[in-house]
Design a protein around this motif. Sequence first.
Motif, PDB file in Angstrom:
ATOM      1  N   SER A 124      10.440   2.292   3.531  1.00 13.95           N
ATOM      2  CA  SER A 124      10.855   3.346   2.601  1.00 13.95           C
ATOM      3  C   SER A 124      11.817   4.286   3.314  1.00 13.95           C
ATOM      4  CB  SER A 124       9.638   4.120   2.108  1.00 13.95           C
ATOM      5  OG  SER A 124       9.004   4.770   3.190  1.00 13.95           O
ATOM      6  N   TYR A 125      12.588   5.009   2.526  1.00 16.59           N
ATOM      7  CA  TYR A 125      13.555   5.974   3.068  1.00 16.59           C
ATOM      8  C   TYR A 125      13.438   7.246   2.269  1.00 16.59           C
ATOM      9  CZ  TYR A 125      15.384   1.792   5.236  1.00 16.59           C
ATOM     10  OH  TYR A 125      15.498   0.642   5.964  1.00 16.59           O
ATOM     11  N   GLY A 126      13.193   8.345   2.955  1.00 20.43           N
ATOM     12  CA  GLY A 126      13.105   9.622   2.273  1.00 20.43           C
ATOM     13  C   GLY A 126      11.708  10.193   2.334  1.00 20.43           C
ATOM     14  N   CYS A 127      11.588  11.446   1.912  1.00 23.67           N
ATOM     15  CA  CYS A 127      10.309  12.135   1.942  1.00 23.67           C
ATOM     16  C   CYS A 127      10.431  13.322   1.003  1.00 23.67           C
ATOM     17  CB  CYS A 127      10.020  12.597   3.379  1.00 23.67           C
ATOM     18  SG  CYS A 127       8.498  13.535   3.534  1.00 23.67           S
ATOM     19  N   SER A 128       9.351  13.628   0.306  1.00 26.84           N
ATOM     20  CA  SER A 128       9.423  14.730  -0.660  1.00 26.84           C
ATOM     21  C   SER A 128       9.303  16.100   0.004  1.00 26.84           C
ATOM     22  CB  SER A 128       8.312  14.568  -1.700  1.00 26.84           C
ATOM     23  OG  SER A 128       7.061  14.453  -1.047  1.00 26.84           O
ATOM     24  N   GLU A 147       8.060   7.499   7.476  1.00 23.67           N
ATOM     25  CA  GLU A 147       7.661   8.852   7.830  1.00 23.67           C
ATOM     26  C   GLU A 147       6.418   9.314   7.092  1.00 23.67           C
ATOM     27  OE1 GLU A 147       9.053   9.344  10.569  1.00 23.67           O
ATOM     28  OE2 GLU A 147      10.254  11.117  10.216  1.00 23.67           O
ATOM     29  N   ASN A 148       6.246   8.864   5.868  1.00 23.90           N
ATOM     30  CA  ASN A 148       5.155   9.408   5.069  1.00 23.90           C
ATOM     31  C   ASN A 148       4.850   8.451   3.911  1.00 23.90           C
ATOM     32  OD1 ASN A 148       3.472  10.901   3.479  1.00 23.90           O
ATOM     33  ND2 ASN A 148       4.830  12.643   3.254  1.00 23.90           N
ATOM     34  N   LEU A 149       3.918   7.569   4.152  1.00 18.02           N
ATOM     35  CA  LEU A 149       3.606   6.555   3.132  1.00 18.02           C
ATOM     36  C   LEU A 149       3.148   7.199   1.821  1.00 18.02           C
ATOM     37  CD1 LEU A 149       1.635   4.006   5.361  1.00 18.02           C
ATOM     38  CD2 LEU A 149       3.960   3.754   4.497  1.00 18.02           C
ATOM     39  N   MET A 150       2.506   8.375   1.926  1.00 20.50           N
ATOM     40  CA  MET A 150       1.927   8.990   0.733  1.00 20.50           C
ATOM     41  C   MET A 150       2.992   9.529  -0.226  1.00 20.50           C
ATOM     42  SD  MET A 150      -1.233   8.476   0.950  1.00 20.50           S
ATOM     43  CE  MET A 150      -2.231   7.794   2.274  1.00 20.50           C
ATOM     44  N   THR A 151       4.152   9.924   0.299  1.00 21.81           N
ATOM     45  CA  THR A 151       5.235  10.377  -0.588  1.00 21.81           C
ATOM     46  C   THR A 151       5.598   9.278  -1.575  1.00 21.81           C
ATOM     47  OG1 THR A 151       6.300  11.995   0.838  1.00 21.81           O
ATOM     48  CG2 THR A 151       7.725  10.824  -0.639  1.00 21.81           C
ATOM     49  N   MET A 152       5.728   8.067  -1.029  1.00 22.79           N
ATOM     50  CA  MET A 152       6.142   6.942  -1.879  1.00 22.79           C
ATOM     51  C   MET A 152       5.053   6.637  -2.900  1.00 22.79           C
ATOM     52  SD  MET A 152       8.831   6.604  -0.206  1.00 22.79           S
ATOM     53  CE  MET A 152       9.082   7.734   1.167  1.00 22.79           C
ATOM     54  N   ASP A 153       3.812   6.728  -2.429  1.00 26.21           N
ATOM     55  CA  ASP A 153       2.698   6.416  -3.313  1.00 26.21           C
ATOM     56  C   ASP A 153       2.671   7.391  -4.489  1.00 26.21           C
ATOM     57  OD1 ASP A 153       0.516   4.623  -3.715  1.00 26.21           O
ATOM     58  OD2 ASP A 153      -0.793   6.352  -3.463  1.00 26.21           O
ATOM     59  N   GLN A 154       2.835   8.666  -4.170  1.00 28.79           N
ATOM     60  CA  GLN A 154       2.828   9.675  -5.230  1.00 28.79           C
ATOM     61  C   GLN A 154       4.015   9.449  -6.179  1.00 28.79           C
ATOM     62  OE1 GLN A 154       4.316  13.509  -4.499  1.00 28.79           O
ATOM     63  NE2 GLN A 154       2.573  14.554  -5.425  1.00 28.79           N
ATOM     64  N   HIS A 155       5.170   9.169  -5.597  1.00 30.33           N
ATOM     65  CA  HIS A 155       6.388   8.966  -6.382  1.00 30.33           C
ATOM     66  C   HIS A 155       6.256   7.786  -7.341  1.00 30.33           C
ATOM     67  CE1 HIS A 155      10.842   8.703  -6.837  1.00 30.33           C
ATOM     68  NE2 HIS A 155      10.702  10.000  -6.723  1.00 30.33           N
ATOM     69  N   TRP A 193      -3.106  -2.778  10.380  1.00 28.85           N
ATOM     70  CA  TRP A 193      -1.844  -2.028  10.289  1.00 28.85           C
ATOM     71  C   TRP A 193      -2.092  -0.531  10.342  1.00 28.85           C
ATOM     72  CZ3 TRP A 193      -1.496   0.604   5.436  1.00 28.85           C
ATOM     73  CH2 TRP A 193      -2.378   0.132   4.442  1.00 28.85           C
ATOM     74  N   SER A 194      -1.009   0.218  10.591  1.00 30.62           N
ATOM     75  CA  SER A 194      -1.133   1.681  10.673  1.00 30.62           C
ATOM     76  C   SER A 194       0.163   2.324  10.209  1.00 30.62           C
ATOM     77  CB  SER A 194      -1.426   2.096  12.110  1.00 30.62           C
ATOM     78  OG  SER A 194      -0.286   1.841  12.903  1.00 30.62           O
ATOM     79  N   GLY A 195       0.124   3.642  10.051  1.00 32.98           N
ATOM     80  CA  GLY A 195       1.323   4.342   9.589  1.00 32.98           C
ATOM     81  C   GLY A 195       1.106   5.839   9.620  1.00 32.98           C
ATOM     82  N   THR A 196       1.840   6.556   8.777  1.00 35.55           N
ATOM     83  CA  THR A 196       1.678   8.011   8.712  1.00 35.55           C
ATOM     84  C   THR A 196       1.244   8.414   7.309  1.00 35.55           C
ATOM     85  OG1 THR A 196       3.948   8.401   8.055  1.00 35.55           O
ATOM     86  CG2 THR A 196       3.497   8.477  10.396  1.00 35.55           C
ATOM     87  N   SER A 197       0.407   9.433   7.257  1.00 30.81           N
ATOM     88  CA  SER A 197      -0.097   9.919   5.986  1.00 30.81           C
ATOM     89  C   SER A 197       0.322  11.381   5.817  1.00 30.81           C
ATOM     90  CB  SER A 197      -1.617   9.776   5.977  1.00 30.81           C
ATOM     91  OG  SER A 197      -2.160  10.180   4.746  1.00 30.81           O
ATOM     92  N   HIS A 198      -0.173  11.997   4.796  1.00 27.84           N
ATOM     93  CA  HIS A 198       0.121  13.409   4.610  1.00 27.84           C
ATOM     94  C   HIS A 198      -1.084  14.127   4.027  1.00 27.84           C
ATOM     95  CE1 HIS A 198       1.816  17.104   3.102  1.00 27.84           C
ATOM     96  NE2 HIS A 198       2.657  16.963   4.098  1.00 27.84           N
ATOM     97  N   ALA A 199      -1.389  15.298   4.614  1.00 26.84           N
ATOM     98  CA  ALA A 199      -2.626  15.999   4.268  1.00 26.84           C
ATOM     99  C   ALA A 199      -2.747  16.313   2.786  1.00 26.84           C
ATOM    100  CB  ALA A 199      -2.723  17.290   5.081  1.00 26.84           C
ATOM    101  N   THR A 200      -1.656  16.736   2.154  1.00 25.80           N
ATOM    102  CA  THR A 200      -1.788  17.165   0.753  1.00 25.80           C
ATOM    103  C   THR A 200      -1.639  16.005  -0.228  1.00 25.80           C
ATOM    104  OG1 THR A 200       0.552  17.648   0.572  1.00 25.80           O
ATOM    105  CG2 THR A 200      -0.880  19.483   1.173  1.00 25.80           C
ATOM    106  N   LEU A 201      -1.109  14.890   0.225  1.00 24.71           N
ATOM    107  CA  LEU A 201      -0.799  13.810  -0.721  1.00 24.71           C
ATOM    108  C   LEU A 201      -1.781  12.648  -0.685  1.00 24.71           C
ATOM    109  CD1 LEU A 201       3.106  13.631  -0.321  1.00 24.71           C
ATOM    110  CD2 LEU A 201       1.795  14.806  -2.080  1.00 24.71           C
ATOM    111  N   CYS A 202      -2.619  12.582   0.355  1.00 19.94           N
ATOM    112  CA  CYS A 202      -3.554  11.453   0.399  1.00 19.94           C
ATOM    113  C   CYS A 202      -4.721  11.726  -0.558  1.00 19.94           C
ATOM    114  CB  CYS A 202      -4.053  11.225   1.823  1.00 19.94           C
ATOM    115  SG  CYS A 202      -5.057  12.546   2.473  1.00 19.94           S
ATOM    116  N   THR A 203      -5.351  10.663  -1.012  1.00 20.41           N
ATOM    117  CA  THR A 203      -6.546  10.806  -1.852  1.00 20.41           C
ATOM    118  C   THR A 203      -7.657   9.978  -1.224  1.00 20.41           C
ATOM    119  OG1 THR A 203      -6.083   8.881  -3.234  1.00 20.41           O
ATOM    120  CG2 THR A 203      -5.135  10.985  -3.955  1.00 20.41           C
ATOM    121  N   LYS A 204      -8.894  10.334  -1.558  1.00 20.93           N
ATOM    122  CA  LYS A 204     -10.036   9.575  -1.034  1.00 20.93           C
ATOM    123  C   LYS A 204      -9.909   8.114  -1.434  1.00 20.93           C
ATOM    124  CE  LYS A 204     -14.016  12.612  -0.867  1.00 20.93           C
ATOM    125  NZ  LYS A 204     -15.259  12.974  -1.445  1.00 20.93           N
TER     126      LYS A 204
END
Length: 502
Positions: A208-212, A280-288, A326-337
């Motif tokens: 992915s490319y970009g971040c919110s 940079e932030n897998l959760m941005t894409m997920d939310q998007h 596998w591993s990556g980066t997450s984000h505190a406000t965008l991840c969900t349980k």
Amino acid sequence: MTKVLFINPVVREEDVPRHVPYGIALLAAIAIREGHQVQVYDANAWRLGEDTLREVLRADDWQAIALGGITTAYGSIKQIVKVARAECPQAVIMLGGGVLTSLPKEVMTWLPEIDVGCVGEGFVTFPEMLDMVDSGQRDWMKIAGTISRDSLGRLVLSAQRGLLENLDSLPYPAWDLFPLEEIYFKNSQMLFSPEGMMAKRRLDINVSYGCSMICRYCYHLGIAGDMRYETDETGEVAVSFDQPGSYSRSIRYHSPDYIVRMIKHIHDKYGVDFVLFLDENLMTMDQHSGRTWLKDICRLLHESGLAPVPEFDESGQLAGWKGIYWSGTSHATLCTKEVLKTMRAAGCSHLVYGYESFSSHVLKTVGKGSTPATNERSLFWTLEAGIRPVPNLIIGFPNEDFQSIRDNIKALDRLGISVKPHFATAYPGSEWFTTYRDSLTAQYNGDLEAYILELGDATTISGVISKNFTAVELIGLRELQLQGNLRLIDAYETVWKSRQGL
Ligand code: B12
């Protein structure tokens, strides 16, 4: 057809080489697909010094020598282009990547050996540059997304290069051109989780490319929305980056189908057992995507038989696995349980969190949208899902003060974790670089290049952007925060205040 030599400069010299340069590997694959002859000298992987570099440069009649890298590779790039110009006077030397995109005019001024630079995304620009070399012409202004010199030696920017819409049209990176067996697989381990520690054949992918977010210390690659072309009153075109209050973001990602097919490809072809998502932030894409992207990636990992099946020894310790972790980066406000649990079931072993601080007044200025509460919540959600959270902290923010350091010590104590913070560093292209550029230049006696040459991984201090503390104070305060030494923090605050006349 152009004969091009890619050189991957040395980066992070204090560690062994761990990451195949994804951008260079992708561009090499694109150039091969377009019919060019491509060779790679991975100076970062081999680390064999200048004599070997000279041998490589003499080994063929290169028409183009292409380099790319991040800002911290600038010192290595500077050395390499000098040698390249001396050894291959006829070759077109080209540079791309964050090192150039974040400071195009400055870098072209400091490195007169470079004929043409690629500003921003290289997927379309690079093959067009190779075609230009092949044609024997040097009319770089005809190619959008370049910086070059006109007949009077003045630097000129061509039109802005648009972003590639269909990322899935990209070929897989040309991993075969890099020393996987000799170097990279030997350095597969990632010391962040048991599975990461046991990885034997790791490759990285960037999907992915970009971040919110608008994190003010971060650089959005200049290709993900933070870069703009502006014409000043004299008609001169310049590139500028995020300024306070003016942001735009472009978010693009590969389809889950493309991603999992690529993972299957590297698993089947190279026996890869661990994949690091560089994103940079897998959760941005997920939310998007409306919370479908990660779920679909995980579902397809299961359906392709890639979700790992762990094997344990007699004492119950992890001994190995079939499939991939596998591993990556997450984000505190965008991840969900829910998404964290789904990720764990599909093989996610650890996630890096840029918590940066546990102090509200500091976090408010960072631009991340996170709070101490969302940081703490995400740590526990991730642990509960069975994934290792890897917390990152930064010290030396513009409004860092004694209170924020105390906030950090108390939060770390409460959470039972220990983190050695990085120093807040304004890398070129970030908003804080734009804001503090004059002060940073002044700290290096007016020599911006000296600042760029000193930039490393922010474990040591370089230019300071803290309003309250000097470099010397930050080094001491980091140590005290790490020790949780509230007594000495209090004692130093008294001294500091009296020195400030407070
Ligand atoms: C992998 C990675 C690393 C790796 C390896 C870097 C490498 N040499 O490959 C390692 C672990 C070493 C690393 C370390 C650090 N990194 Co890093 N890293 C990344 C990451 C996650 C992915 C890079 C990537 O592969 N991108 C995907 C490819 C496709 O993009 P690309 O390489 O930029 O290539 C494209 C263009 O730039 C261009 N291009 C590139 N090369 C060339 C060459 C030519 C000839 C042409 C024409 C075009 C061209 O075309 C490509 C396609 O469009 C990026 C973030 C990101 N998502 O990109 C951060 C990033 C590059 N890192 C960054 C930072 C800050 C760091 C660290 C300082 C972090 C830290 N505190 O430790 C350290 C520095 C360590 C050190 N001592 O040098 C910043 C860079 C800021 C800057 N101004 O340079 C980024 C942008 C993260 C961020 N958002 O702030 N990093």
